[in-house]
Design an enzyme around this catalytic site. Sequence first.
Site, PDB file in Angstrom:
ATOM      1  N   CYS A  43       0.909  -1.059  -0.072  1.00 43.27           N
ATOM      2  CA  CYS A  43      -0.099   0.051   0.048  1.00 43.27           C
ATOM      3  C   CYS A  43       0.842   1.190   0.080  1.00 43.27           C
ATOM      4  CB  CYS A  43      -0.879   0.065   1.233  1.00 43.27           C
ATOM      5  SG  CYS A  43      -1.802   1.432   1.466  1.00 43.27           S
ATOM      6  N   CYS A  48      -0.943   1.756  -3.164  1.00 40.01           N
ATOM      7  CA  CYS A  48      -2.237   2.754  -2.971  1.00 40.01           C
ATOM      8  C   CYS A  48      -1.798   4.016  -2.983  1.00 40.01           C
ATOM      9  CB  CYS A  48      -3.116   2.461  -1.765  1.00 40.01           C
ATOM     10  SG  CYS A  48      -3.517   0.901  -1.603  1.00 40.01           S
ATOM     11  N   LYS A  51       0.369   5.170  -6.108  1.00 37.98           N
ATOM     12  CA  LYS A  51      -0.587   5.338  -7.042  1.00 37.98           C
ATOM     13  C   LYS A  51      -1.599   6.706  -7.082  1.00 37.98           C
ATOM     14  CE  LYS A  51      -4.633   4.195  -6.438  1.00 37.98           C
ATOM     15  NZ  LYS A  51      -5.021   2.915  -6.729  1.00 37.98           N
ATOM     16  N   TYR A 178      -8.656  -3.422 -11.508  1.00 44.04           N
ATOM     17  CA  TYR A 178      -8.485  -2.165 -10.864  1.00 44.04           C
ATOM     18  C   TYR A 178      -6.959  -1.638 -11.412  1.00 44.04           C
ATOM     19  CZ  TYR A 178     -11.053  -2.923  -6.431  1.00 44.04           C
ATOM     20  OH  TYR A 178     -11.975  -3.116  -5.533  1.00 44.04           O
ATOM     21  N   GLU A 182      -6.686   1.833 -13.462  1.00 44.66           N
ATOM     22  CA  GLU A 182      -6.263   3.012 -12.916  1.00 44.66           C
ATOM     23  C   GLU A 182      -5.205   3.526 -13.743  1.00 44.66           C
ATOM     24  OE1 GLU A 182      -7.906   2.230  -8.436  1.00 44.66           O
ATOM     25  OE2 GLU A 182      -5.564   1.830  -8.859  1.00 44.66           O
ATOM     26  N   HIS A 435     -27.319  21.281  -2.004  1.00 50.34           N
ATOM     27  CA  HIS A 435     -27.528  21.893  -3.477  1.00 50.34           C
ATOM     28  C   HIS A 435     -26.491  23.004  -3.501  1.00 50.34           C
ATOM     29  CE1 HIS A 435     -29.373  22.672  -7.034  1.00 50.34           C
ATOM     30  NE2 HIS A 435     -29.650  24.011  -6.770  1.00 50.34           N
ATOM     31  N   GLU A 440     -26.253  14.974  -4.539  1.00 50.61           N
ATOM     32  CA  GLU A 440     -27.531  15.512  -4.002  1.00 50.61           C
ATOM     33  C   GLU A 440     -28.549  14.394  -4.812  1.00 50.61           C
ATOM     34  OE1 GLU A 440     -29.516  18.976  -5.454  1.00 50.61           O
ATOM     35  OE2 GLU A 440     -27.759  19.568  -6.171  1.00 50.61           O
TER      36      GLU A 440
HETATM   37  P1  NDP Z   1      -7.611  -7.903 -10.640  1.00 52.52           P
HETATM   38  O1  NDP Z   1      -7.776  -9.156 -10.411  1.00 52.52           O
HETATM   39  O2  NDP Z   1      -8.376  -6.745 -10.294  1.00 52.52           O
HETATM   40  O3  NDP Z   1      -7.284  -7.799 -12.264  1.00 52.52           O
HETATM   41  C1  NDP Z   1      -6.736  -8.423 -12.950  1.00 52.52           C
HETATM   42  C2  NDP Z   1      -6.957  -8.420 -14.598  1.00 52.52           C
HETATM   43  O4  NDP Z   1      -6.050  -9.032 -15.422  1.00 52.52           O
HETATM   44  C3  NDP Z   1      -8.624  -9.027 -14.957  1.00 52.52           C
HETATM   45  O5  NDP Z   1      -8.905  -8.208 -15.759  1.00 52.52           O
HETATM   46  C4  NDP Z   1      -7.973 -10.281 -15.385  1.00 52.52           C
HETATM   47  O6  NDP Z   1      -9.123 -10.662 -16.496  1.00 52.52           O
HETATM   48  C5  NDP Z   1      -6.898 -10.121 -16.302  1.00 52.52           C
HETATM   49  N1  NDP Z   1      -5.785 -11.244 -16.575  1.00 52.52           N
HETATM   50  C6  NDP Z   1      -5.694 -12.211 -15.497  1.00 52.52           C
HETATM   51  N2  NDP Z   1      -4.941 -13.271 -16.086  1.00 52.52           N
HETATM   52  C7  NDP Z   1      -4.719 -12.877 -17.106  1.00 52.52           C
HETATM   53  C8  NDP Z   1      -3.776 -13.183 -18.438  1.00 52.52           C
HETATM   54  N3  NDP Z   1      -3.167 -14.554 -18.276  1.00 52.52           N
HETATM   55  N4  NDP Z   1      -4.033 -12.719 -19.578  1.00 52.52           N
HETATM   56  C9  NDP Z   1      -4.718 -11.471 -19.524  1.00 52.52           C
HETATM   57  N5  NDP Z   1      -5.532 -10.946 -18.706  1.00 52.52           N
HETATM   58  C10 NDP Z   1      -5.300 -11.575 -17.568  1.00 52.52           C
HETATM   59  O7  NDP Z   1      -6.272  -7.591 -10.394  1.00 52.52           O
HETATM   60  P2  NDP Z   1      -4.933  -6.197 -10.255  1.00 52.52           P
HETATM   61  O8  NDP Z   1      -3.846  -6.865 -10.372  1.00 52.52           O
HETATM   62  O9  NDP Z   1      -5.954  -5.232 -10.984  1.00 52.52           O
HETATM   63  O10 NDP Z   1      -5.607  -5.777  -8.794  1.00 52.52           O
HETATM   64  C11 NDP Z   1      -5.371  -6.849  -7.728  1.00 52.52           C
HETATM   65  C12 NDP Z   1      -6.149  -6.357  -6.226  1.00 52.52           C
HETATM   66  O11 NDP Z   1      -5.570  -5.281  -5.714  1.00 52.52           O
HETATM   67  C13 NDP Z   1      -7.647  -6.019  -6.675  1.00 52.52           C
HETATM   68  O12 NDP Z   1      -8.308  -7.274  -6.710  1.00 52.52           O
HETATM   69  C14 NDP Z   1      -7.829  -5.077  -5.859  1.00 52.52           C
HETATM   70  O13 NDP Z   1      -8.647  -5.575  -4.831  1.00 52.52           O
HETATM   71  C15 NDP Z   1      -6.476  -4.514  -5.352  1.00 52.52           C
HETATM   72  N6  NDP Z   1      -6.427  -3.157  -5.639  1.00 52.52           N
HETATM   73  C16 NDP Z   1      -7.392  -2.299  -5.162  1.00 52.52           C
HETATM   74  C17 NDP Z   1      -7.344  -0.910  -5.733  1.00 52.52           C
HETATM   75  C18 NDP Z   1      -8.531   0.083  -5.086  1.00 52.52           C
HETATM   76  O14 NDP Z   1      -8.803  -0.284  -4.058  1.00 52.52           O
HETATM   77  N7  NDP Z   1      -8.387   1.283  -5.673  1.00 52.52           N
HETATM   78  C19 NDP Z   1      -6.370  -0.407  -6.668  1.00 52.52           C
HETATM   79  C20 NDP Z   1      -5.430  -1.704  -6.979  1.00 52.52           C
HETATM   80  C21 NDP Z   1      -5.559  -2.794  -6.669  1.00 52.52           C
HETATM   81  P3  NDP Z   1     -10.489 -11.434 -15.952  1.00 52.52           P
HETATM   82  O15 NDP Z   1     -11.348 -10.320 -15.525  1.00 52.52           O
HETATM   83  O16 NDP Z   1     -10.837 -12.214 -17.307  1.00 52.52           O
HETATM   84  O17 NDP Z   1     -10.045 -12.539 -14.959  1.00 52.52           O
END
Ligand code: NDP
Length: 452
Positions: A43, A48, A51, A178, A182, A435, A440
């Site tokens: 984080c 976080c 980022k 995410y 982002e 407002h 709102e």
């Molecule tokens: P996520 O699990 O959110 O997303 C991973 C993405 O990669 C999905 O779109 C997935 O597709 C895709 N993917 C997985 N494997 C492959 C592959 N082999 N080839 C191509 N695409 C693939 O993970 P993140 O890394 O984005 O984030 C990890 C975690 O960190 C999140 O789950 C979240 O909880 C946390 N986080 C929270 C934030 C916040 O609160 N603002 C900010 C950043 C991270 P598919 O959908 O098809 O599985």
Amino acid sequence: MSFDYDLFVIGGGSGGVRAARVAAGDTSATVALAEESRLGGTCVIRGCVPKKLMVFASTYSEAMREAQDYGWNVIPGGFSWPKFQTRLETELDRLEEIYGNLLDSSGVKVFDQRATLADPHTVQLADGTKITAKHILVATGGWPVLPDLPNADLGITSNEIFHLPELPKSILIVGGGYIACEFACILNGLGVKVCQYYRGAQILRGFDDEARGHIAEHMKRHGIDLHTGTNILEMEKRDGGIWVKSTTGTEMTFDQVMFATGRNPNTKGMGLEQLGIEIGRRGEIVVDDYSQTAVPSIYAIGDVTNRVQLTPVAIREGMAFVETVFKGNPTKPDHVLIPSAVFTQPEMGTIGLSEEEARDLEPIEIYCTSFRPMQQAFIGRDDRVLMKLVVSQQTRKVLGCHIVADHAGEMIQLAGVAIKMGATKEDFDRTVAVHPTISEELVTLKTPVRTA
Ligand code: NDP
């Protein structure tokens, strides 16, 4: 049997540090913690915090364009990545020091080394030292995973993005979660030409469909070249960049490729299986409702358990662990109705059930509006915000709230209090609007747009 410490925490991220210092500070427990990298963990050091600072940096380009339309005589110059990076590193050093001071002042002994498990009550440090503890808490977090693809190591992950010597002119971001979304918005705002491949039909799988579509539209309109149903087929170093052939047959060359394809728990080489600790399909430590593993003296919290990968959840799990083990008050961390935000531009703030999840469970009403906010409509922008409530027909409770708008993260924190308390649609209606604001609209949604 006597131990060197009452508690040994492995991992100095948000969850581990909170558990260590609350156990040491609020109870008479003797506590030690090992961290192999930097205090603060994902984080603070590579997630976080940096980022969000990059999100702030990236929004000024659009803010300057808007300022011009409002009448300001602004002449935008270029963005200095080295200047931002220097400030970022100073800030992260400051936060890391604060984490260290908090541990020191709580009386936690910190070891700047990797620790692994030797037996149910013993950890072994990288230098060979063995330390015993009555309880061991594993809070080692997660790590980005690269897809199983030849030459995937040509790409970077979110870990490396903060340390690039210069910003790329062009980047391909792979993933639709995410982190991918982002960073697509951040880099686009900083002037990088961004292409994004997502293998599924729509980005941000798992979130409300209408909100996902709204964000995807916005991202495309603001210049992100988003390709859904697309993945990398081949990649190699070519012409001073990274040549990529996609599954749809297009060939392009990028300065950088960033994989945001998920994060796996950090459990490799920890000695967990040898002790009989159950490891799940994604490498996560399997725990019960109280974060206890199959070995009674060993607990685990945070991303390493792959329950909900969010910092505030890891912190809550750490606090619940201390309540349970050191305060004689068995406490389960509450994983229900967790508000969260995706820091895309615009942001998404969300809590509770999506329309798709809710309609599978019970009859619902959907209240939804999409409109051009005053600040942008004034200068002729077409960007719209989305405000949506998912309401139970039977109990009238608000089951879900989804907001896509600037500062949606701030809004959902407050809406989350009401929804966590069990607010009904009529409670929202009884609340007087503030407002003129965007939020709102949440208390003035009169008629359902549909029922299901
Ligand atoms: P996520 O699990 O959110 O997303 C991973 C993405 O990669 C999905 O779109 C997935 O597709 C895709 N993917 C997985 N494997 C492959 C592959 N082999 N080839 C191509 N695409 C693939 O993970 P993140 O890394 O984005 O984030 C990890 C975690 O960190 C999140 O789950 C979240 O909880 C946390 N986080 C929270 C934030 C916040 O609160 N603002 C900010 C950043 C991270 P598919 O959908 O098809 O599985």
